[in-house]
Design a protein around this motif. Structure first.
Motif, PDB file in Angstrom:
ATOM      1  N   MET A  29       0.727  -1.189  -0.037  1.00  0.00           N
ATOM      2  CA  MET A  29       0.028  -0.190  -0.048  1.00  0.00           C
ATOM      3  C   MET A  29       0.902   1.107   0.004  1.00  0.00           C
ATOM      4  O   MET A  29       0.612   2.213  -0.459  1.00  0.00           O
ATOM      5  CB  MET A  29      -0.992  -0.047   1.311  1.00  0.00           C
ATOM      6  CG  MET A  29      -2.004  -1.120   1.263  1.00  0.00           C
ATOM      7  SD  MET A  29      -3.060  -0.756   2.557  1.00  0.00           S
ATOM      8  CE  MET A  29      -3.893  -2.284   2.276  1.00  0.00           C
ATOM      9  N   GLN A  32       2.040   1.811  -3.667  1.00  0.00           N
ATOM     10  CA  GLN A  32       0.991   2.181  -4.291  1.00  0.00           C
ATOM     11  C   GLN A  32       0.760   3.668  -3.952  1.00  0.00           C
ATOM     12  O   GLN A  32       0.316   4.456  -4.889  1.00  0.00           O
ATOM     13  CB  GLN A  32      -0.473   1.558  -4.171  1.00  0.00           C
ATOM     14  CG  GLN A  32      -0.267   0.086  -4.578  1.00  0.00           C
ATOM     15  CD  GLN A  32      -1.439  -0.708  -4.332  1.00  0.00           C
ATOM     16  OE1 GLN A  32      -2.378  -0.335  -3.649  1.00  0.00           O
ATOM     17  NE2 GLN A  32      -1.651  -1.917  -4.936  1.00  0.00           N
ATOM     18  N   LYS A  33       0.716   4.156  -2.699  1.00  0.00           N
ATOM     19  CA  LYS A  33       0.659   5.505  -2.576  1.00  0.00           C
ATOM     20  C   LYS A  33       1.535   6.338  -3.188  1.00  0.00           C
ATOM     21  O   LYS A  33       1.407   7.441  -3.619  1.00  0.00           O
ATOM     22  CB  LYS A  33       0.577   5.690  -0.937  1.00  0.00           C
ATOM     23  CG  LYS A  33       0.214   7.233  -0.552  1.00  0.00           C
ATOM     24  CD  LYS A  33       0.204   7.318   0.919  1.00  0.00           C
ATOM     25  CE  LYS A  33       0.025   8.906   1.227  1.00  0.00           C
ATOM     26  NZ  LYS A  33       0.405   9.141   2.394  1.00  0.00           N
ATOM     27  N   LEU A  38      -2.771   4.542  -5.123  1.00  0.00           N
ATOM     28  CA  LEU A  38      -3.681   3.775  -4.111  1.00  0.00           C
ATOM     29  C   LEU A  38      -5.148   4.962  -3.993  1.00  0.00           C
ATOM     30  O   LEU A  38      -4.633   5.983  -3.900  1.00  0.00           O
ATOM     31  CB  LEU A  38      -2.935   3.859  -2.895  1.00  0.00           C
ATOM     32  CG  LEU A  38      -3.761   3.390  -1.686  1.00  0.00           C
ATOM     33  CD1 LEU A  38      -4.120   1.941  -1.650  1.00  0.00           C
ATOM     34  CD2 LEU A  38      -2.863   3.545  -0.299  1.00  0.00           C
TER      35      LEU A  38
END
Length: 65
Positions: A29, A32-33, A38
């Motif tokens: 995550m 992805q951020k 995200l």
């Protein structure tokens, strides 16, 4: 996410695997951020707290042994 009652039923090895899986999910995550892929950033908070919850129960079980 797993509930506290579910985590307390697991043994130490299963808890260690759970912590590892949650940490891997949190890492993914974060990546992805960083790449702006995200959408739901609130999920990161839930995952971080799930890791802490699992680690707390794991520490309690290890201290009991």
């Amino acid at each position: 996410m797993t509930k506290t009652a579910d985590l307390r039923q697991k043994d130490v090895a299963a808890l260690q695997a759970e912590v590892k899986d949650l940490q891997k999910a949190h890492f993914n995550m974060r990546m992805q951020k960083a790449t702006q892929q995200l959408n739901n950033t609130a999920q990161m908070r839930l995952t971080r707290r799930a890791v802490a919850r699992a680690k707390t129960i794991l520490a309690e079980k290890q201290a009991a042994n």
